[in-house]
Design a protein around this motif. Structure first.
Motif, PDB file in Angstrom:
ATOM      1  N   ASN A   5      56.060 114.676  81.152  1.00 49.81           N
ATOM      2  CA  ASN A   5      56.031 115.190  82.527  1.00 49.81           C
ATOM      3  C   ASN A   5      56.678 114.166  83.452  1.00 49.81           C
ATOM      4  N   CYS A   6      57.588 113.392  82.885  1.00 46.04           N
ATOM      5  CA  CYS A   6      58.176 112.243  83.585  1.00 46.04           C
ATOM      6  C   CYS A   6      59.640 112.527  83.911  1.00 46.04           C
ATOM      7  N   PHE A  48      62.736 102.753  84.157  1.00 46.41           N
ATOM      8  CA  PHE A  48      64.131 102.310  84.148  1.00 46.41           C
ATOM      9  C   PHE A  48      64.310 100.801  84.261  1.00 46.41           C
ATOM     10  N   THR A  49      63.348 100.132  84.847  1.00 45.34           N
ATOM     11  CA  THR A  49      63.433  98.678  85.021  1.00 45.34           C
ATOM     12  C   THR A  49      62.026  98.139  85.270  1.00 45.34           C
ATOM     13  N   SER A 104      60.976  96.371  87.491  1.00 50.64           N
ATOM     14  CA  SER A 104      60.626  96.425  88.923  1.00 50.64           C
ATOM     15  C   SER A 104      59.838  97.679  89.258  1.00 50.64           C
ATOM     16  N   LEU A 105      59.942  98.717  88.420  1.00 49.56           N
ATOM     17  CA  LEU A 105      59.240  99.973  88.687  1.00 49.56           C
ATOM     18  C   LEU A 105      57.945 100.099  87.901  1.00 49.56           C
ATOM     19  N   SER A 121      61.937 110.542  84.903  1.00 48.99           N
ATOM     20  CA  SER A 121      62.856 109.542  84.336  1.00 48.99           C
ATOM     21  C   SER A 121      63.159 109.851  82.872  1.00 48.99           C
ATOM     22  N   GLU A 172      56.937 108.500  78.533  1.00 50.90           N
ATOM     23  CA  GLU A 172      57.547 108.215  79.832  1.00 50.90           C
ATOM     24  C   GLU A 172      58.658 107.175  79.655  1.00 50.90           C
ATOM     25  N   TYR A 205      53.489 102.806  86.718  1.00 46.56           N
ATOM     26  CA  TYR A 205      53.056 103.325  85.409  1.00 46.56           C
ATOM     27  C   TYR A 205      51.723 102.677  85.053  1.00 46.56           C
TER      28      TYR A 205
END
Lengths: 245, 245
Positions: A178-179, A13-14, A16-17, A181, A10, A21
Motif C-alpha cells: 500500500n506504499c 527512497f533514501t 532521509s525519509l 514509493s 514498502e 516508516y
C-alpha cells in the motif's frame, strides 16, 4: 487475503525519509548497488568471514592502525589509507577469503547503521535479488526496501533494484503493498526492464562513476542472481546469513 | 548547449527532502494535486482576490475570529470552524470572487511555507500546467518542482504531475535536467500517460479520498490546461501572477 499475503512491502527512497516508516519489527533490505551492496554481496560470495561497516573515515583509520584490513571510499575514490576501494572487483577471493574487513563508503555504510534499529538488516543488490526474495518470503515479517540514495537524495539505480525486488516479492503471492514509493519503483523497473543498462545511462551517479573511471563494474552490478548469499547484520558485523541468524 | 538551455529542472518528491536542494535562486512550483493546488488554481480561475495560506489550524481559527472567510481541511475533512473545505468545487465563483480567503490543508499550505525561502513560489497542478511551463520558459531561472507528498512521504499523484510538467519543460528546449528524481517522475508520467485516471487508482491518497467520499473531484484535478492562471506567493499571500510580480 490470507495472513501470509497480508505482509506489506514498502520502499524508502533514501535514509532521509526513514522517519516516515515506523514498523520497527520489519526486515530492512539495504540497497546501494553502485557499488556498496554489490561489493558486499561479492565479498561474501568470495568467502569473506565478516565485514565491519563503519560510518566515518576516522573510525576506519583507527581500525587500520589496529592492523585490520580496510576497504573504503568517499565520492567513489579509494581512501588513501585503505587497502582497497569499493569496486566489487576489489573483493576478489585472494584478497578477502576467511578474513574480516572494515568497510566504509559514502552512502552505503551509514545507511546500514540507520537500518540497524529495525528487527533485522540484510543486504540486497541485483546480484542476490533472488536469495533476498526467498529469504523474505520464508519469514513472517513486513519488508522495507531501503535505498541508500546519494547524500540524502533519491537515486535512480537503487530505486530500480528496489522495484525489481518488490515486483518479485509481490510475485510470490506472499506480499501486497500500500506504499506509493513501492508502486513507483516497480513502474520504474517495468519501464527499464527491457534494457536496464541503457536505462541507467541517465542516472547522475552513472555519470559520476564514468568521470572517475570507476564504471567498469556497471554490467556486473546489474547481473541478476549471480550469488545466493544474503549478508545480514549481527551486532556490528555483517556475516553470511545461516539458519541460526 | 546555449545559456537558456542550461537552465536545470529538478523534482523534489516531498518537503522532507528539500534540504538537498540548495539553489535558493530557483523558482519553486508547489504541487499538491489532490487537492490543495488544484483548488488554488480553481479559486484564481474563479476570481478570488487572494489566498492566505496558513500552516496551522490555530492560525486559521484566529483569522476566522477576525471575520475572514476560511477554507481548511485536515486528513481530507473540512475543519468544523471553516466556511468550506478543500474541494475545488468549494471555490466556486459565487463563494469567493473578489474576496480574500484564509486557507489551510494537511500538506499543501505547509509546503508553500517551506518553499517561500526560494526566489519565487508559484502554484502548479494539471489544471494550469501549460501556463506554468510558459511562465518558467519565459524567465531565466532554474526550476524546482516541489511535490507536497503526504506527511513527509513520497506520493504518486504529485510525482505524476511533476513528471508531466518536467517533460513539457524539457520539450520547450530551454531546460535540461541532471536530477534523478526528475528522470523518475518523467518516466512515471510516461508509464501512466495513456490513462492517468486508471494509473492513479493504486495511489494511497486516492484510496483515502474514496473512503471519505471526497473523490468526486479526481477527474477534474486530472484535467490538463483547464486554466491559464499562475498563482504566485507575494509576501504572505497568493495572488494571480501578472507582469509586475
Amino acid at each position: 487475503m490470507n495472513m501470509r499475503n497480508a505482509r506489506n512491502v514498502e520502499v524508502c527512497f533514501t535514509p532521509s525519509l526513514l522517519e516516515g516508516y515506523t514498523g520497527l519489527d520489519s526486515t530492512v533490505v539495504v540497497i546501494d548497488i553502485f557499488r556498496a551492496t554489490s561489493s558486499i554481496c561479492t565479498a561474501f560470495s568470495n568467502g569473506v568471514k565478516s565485514l565491519l561497516p563503519v560510518a566515518t573515515t576516522e573510525e576506519a583509520m583507527s581500525y587500520k592502525e589496529l592492523g585490520f584490513l580496510v576497504a573504503g571510499e568517499r565520492d567513489g575514490l579509494k581512501l588513501d589509507f585503505a587497502d582497497f576501494g569499493n569496486s566489487p572487483y576489489n573483493f576478489a577471493r585472494e584478497n578477502i577469503e576467511g578474513r574480516s574487513v572494515v568497510y566504509t563508503t559514502t552512502n552505503g555504510t551509514s545507511t546500514i547503521h540507520q537500518a540497524s534499529r529495525y528487527h533485522k538488516t540484510i543486504i540486497g543488490s541485483f546480484l542476490n535479488a533472488g536469495a533476498v526474495v526467498d529469504y523474505l518470503a520464508g519469514q513472517d515479517r513486513n519488508a522495507l526496501l531501503l535505498c541508500a540514495g546519494w547524500k540524502g537524495r533519491f537515486n535512480l539505480e537503487d530505486t530500480l533494484c528496489a522495484g525489481y525486488i518488490a515486483k518479485r516479492l509481490l510475485g510470490t503471492g506472499g506480499f501486497h503493498t500500500n506504499c506509493d514509493s513501492a508502486h513507483a519503483a516497480i513502474d520504474i523497473w517495468n519501464f527499464a526492464e527491457k534494457n536496464p543498462r541503457a536505462y541507467i545511462e541517465k542516472a547522475a551517479h552513472r555519470k559520476r562513476l564514468r568521470e572517475k573511471g570507476l564504471d567498469d563494474c556497471i554490467d556486473f552490478c546489474l547481473t541478476i542472481d549471480y550469488t545466493s548469499v544474503v549478508p545480514v547484520l549481527v551486532g556490528n558485523e555483517l556475516v553470511k546469513l545461516d539458519k541460526k541468524t
